[in-house]
Design a protein around this motif. Sequence first.
Motif, mmCIF file in Angstrom:
data_model
loop_
_atom_site.group_PDB
_atom_site.id
_atom_site.type_symbol
_atom_site.label_atom_id
_atom_site.label_comp_id
_atom_site.label_asym_id
_atom_site.label_seq_id
_atom_site.Cartn_x
_atom_site.Cartn_y
_atom_site.Cartn_z
ATOM 1 N N VAL A 1 0.832 -1.198 0.000
ATOM 2 C CA VAL A 1 0.000 0.000 0.000
ATOM 3 C C VAL A 1 0.873 1.256 0.000
ATOM 4 N N GLU A 2 1.931 1.244 0.798
ATOM 5 C CA GLU A 2 2.823 2.402 0.840
ATOM 6 C C GLU A 2 3.537 2.599 -0.490
ATOM 7 N N ALA A 3 3.875 1.488 -1.165
ATOM 8 C CA ALA A 3 4.479 1.595 -2.493
ATOM 9 C C ALA A 3 3.503 2.255 -3.464
ATOM 10 N N GLY A 4 2.208 1.953 -3.297
ATOM 11 C CA GLY A 4 1.197 2.608 -4.128
ATOM 12 C C GLY A 4 1.155 4.103 -3.896
ATOM 13 N N LEU A 5 1.304 4.519 -2.640
ATOM 14 C CA LEU A 5 1.339 5.947 -2.318
ATOM 15 C C LEU A 5 2.542 6.615 -2.979
ATOM 16 N N ASP A 6 3.706 5.997 -2.865
ATOM 17 C CA ASP A 6 4.910 6.573 -3.463
ATOM 18 C C ASP A 6 4.787 6.663 -4.980
ATOM 19 N N TYR A 7 4.225 5.630 -5.568
ATOM 20 C CA TYR A 7 4.046 5.627 -7.027
ATOM 21 C C TYR A 7 3.090 6.736 -7.450
ATOM 22 N N LEU A 8 1.991 6.884 -6.715
ATOM 23 C CA LEU A 8 1.011 7.928 -7.025
ATOM 24 C C LEU A 8 1.656 9.308 -6.970
ATOM 25 N N LYS A 9 2.437 9.553 -5.934
ATOM 26 C CA LYS A 9 3.074 10.862 -5.781
ATOM 27 C C LYS A 9 4.125 11.119 -6.864
ATOM 28 N N SER A 10 4.629 10.056 -7.470
ATOM 29 C CA SER A 10 5.670 10.215 -8.498
ATOM 30 C C SER A 10 5.102 10.474 -9.887
ATOM 31 N N LEU A 11 3.807 10.273 -10.070
ATOM 32 C CA LEU A 11 3.227 10.421 -11.403
ATOM 33 C C LEU A 11 3.271 11.875 -11.860
ATOM 34 N N PRO A 12 3.729 12.123 -13.084
ATOM 35 C CA PRO A 12 3.856 13.505 -13.558
ATOM 36 C C PRO A 12 2.525 14.222 -13.739
ATOM 37 N N ASN A 13 1.436 13.472 -13.884
ATOM 38 C CA ASN A 13 0.121 14.112 -14.062
ATOM 39 C C ASN A 13 -0.665 14.196 -12.759
ATOM 40 N N ALA A 14 0.025 14.015 -11.623
ATOM 41 C CA ALA A 14 -0.610 14.165 -10.306
ATOM 42 C C ALA A 14 -0.269 15.522 -9.718
ATOM 43 N N CYS A 15 -1.250 16.154 -9.082
ATOM 44 C CA CYS A 15 -0.975 17.397 -8.367
ATOM 45 C C CYS A 15 0.098 17.132 -7.309
ATOM 46 N N GLY A 16 0.954 18.099 -7.107
ATOM 47 C CA GLY A 16 1.905 17.983 -6.018
ATOM 48 C C GLY A 16 1.195 18.188 -4.687
ATOM 49 N N GLY A 17 1.838 17.797 -3.632
ATOM 50 C CA GLY A 17 1.229 17.995 -2.319
ATOM 51 C C GLY A 17 0.591 16.734 -1.791
ATOM 52 N N LYS A 18 -0.424 16.913 -0.949
ATOM 53 C CA LYS A 18 -1.000 15.789 -0.219
ATOM 54 C C LYS A 18 -1.995 14.978 -1.054
ATOM 55 N N VAL A 19 -2.142 13.725 -0.629
ATOM 56 C CA VAL A 19 -2.947 12.746 -1.349
ATOM 57 C C VAL A 19 -4.207 12.415 -0.543
ATOM 58 N N GLY A 20 -5.322 12.165 -1.230
ATOM 59 C CA GLY A 20 -6.516 11.659 -0.583
ATOM 60 C C GLY A 20 -6.511 10.145 -0.558
ATOM 61 N N VAL A 21 -7.197 9.562 0.410
ATOM 62 C CA VAL A 21 -7.265 8.105 0.532
ATOM 63 C C VAL A 21 -8.720 7.672 0.635
ATOM 64 N N VAL A 22 -9.080 6.648 -0.141
ATOM 65 C CA VAL A 22 -10.390 6.010 -0.036
ATOM 66 C C VAL A 22 -10.158 4.538 0.250
ATOM 67 N N GLY A 23 -10.720 4.044 1.360
ATOM 68 C CA GLY A 23 -10.533 2.651 1.729
ATOM 69 C C GLY A 23 -11.840 1.970 2.047
ATOM 70 N N LEU A 24 -11.916 0.663 1.766
ATOM 71 C CA LEU A 24 -13.113 -0.133 2.043
ATOM 72 C C LEU A 24 -12.797 -1.219 3.062
ATOM 73 N N SER A 25 -13.592 -1.296 4.117
ATOM 74 C CA SER A 25 -13.535 -2.372 5.110
ATOM 75 C C SER A 25 -12.142 -2.523 5.718
ATOM 76 N N ARG A 26 -11.357 -3.511 5.302
ATOM 77 C CA ARG A 26 -9.989 -3.634 5.810
ATOM 78 C C ARG A 26 -9.111 -2.467 5.341
ATOM 79 N N GLY A 27 -9.492 -1.863 4.215
ATOM 80 C CA GLY A 27 -8.693 -0.776 3.649
ATOM 81 C C GLY A 27 -8.440 0.380 4.592
ATOM 82 N N PRO A 28 -9.446 0.870 5.333
ATOM 83 C CA PRO A 28 -9.194 1.972 6.261
ATOM 84 C C PRO A 28 -8.223 1.627 7.386
ATOM 85 N N TYR A 29 -8.092 0.347 7.735
ATOM 86 C CA TYR A 29 -7.064 -0.004 8.723
ATOM 87 C C TYR A 29 -5.684 0.273 8.134
#
Length: 266
Positions: A108-136
């Motif tokens: 999951v953390e690798a997904g966060l790092d990858y998302l932040k590295s994408l050139p078409n992503a806004c810089g700054g903070k990321v939003g998170v959406v999780g389902l059931s076990r996901g919010p843990y």
Amino acid sequence: MKKLVIAAAILASALAAPARGAAVDLSKTTIRAVDGSEVPVEVATPAGKGPFPPVLFIHAKRGYEGDERAHVRELAAQGFLVVAPDWQSGRFIERWPSAHDPETEMDVEAGLDYLKSLPNACGGKVGVVGLSRGPYYAIRLAARRGADLAAIVSYYGHMQNPNAPEPDQLFRIAPEVTQITTPMLFLIGDADYELRRMNGGRAFYALWERGVPVEWQEYPMARRAFDFRPDQTPEEKIAARHARERAKNWLVQWMKLTPDMRCPRP
């Protein structure tokens, strides 16, 4: 003859109409967690020109399947650039695992790092959406990487370590809840399991007491997985639509997006 003309008109209209979600580009790739494990990832990109506000999608223990993919598409249709790491299949974990595997948190953390590295992503903070076990996973991530997260949306989230003993499941919340400062929105049905509602309710009060921005949205006559279950009632279908809008508005608010879903102004 008249029936043939009407049928032809209907067919032409159907062919001319764009498929629902066609404007969203869905792609797949593989990234690596810090331990070298491969992590399958899906990326949903909105139509138009970026950069786009980034959202990390964390699936439930049922796995990443068609319903999750549809949710990711909906988020992208709203204007979010979404990265969804599959924390199960890359490690050959069967669906519905009871225990929590801490190594999957690296995926999951690798997904966060990858998302932040994408050139078409806004810089700054990321939003998170999780389902059931996901919010843990989300609160664990917020405890480590809170500076990178703008807000969390928890769909019927588990607010306790699944490996914790029964008394902790019944009467306590995960310690991360008492540490994080990331704004959180709870979305849950009033017909969900009592333990899950109690667990989330305690987390809500713990966050509010510390001054963390938090809101609790409970849907009447809605069960677990009200937003995608195949036997949805009419009330659950409405609840799902309402939840999608609540989630969007929460992310827009705390990611500080413009009214047209663009990156925060400097």
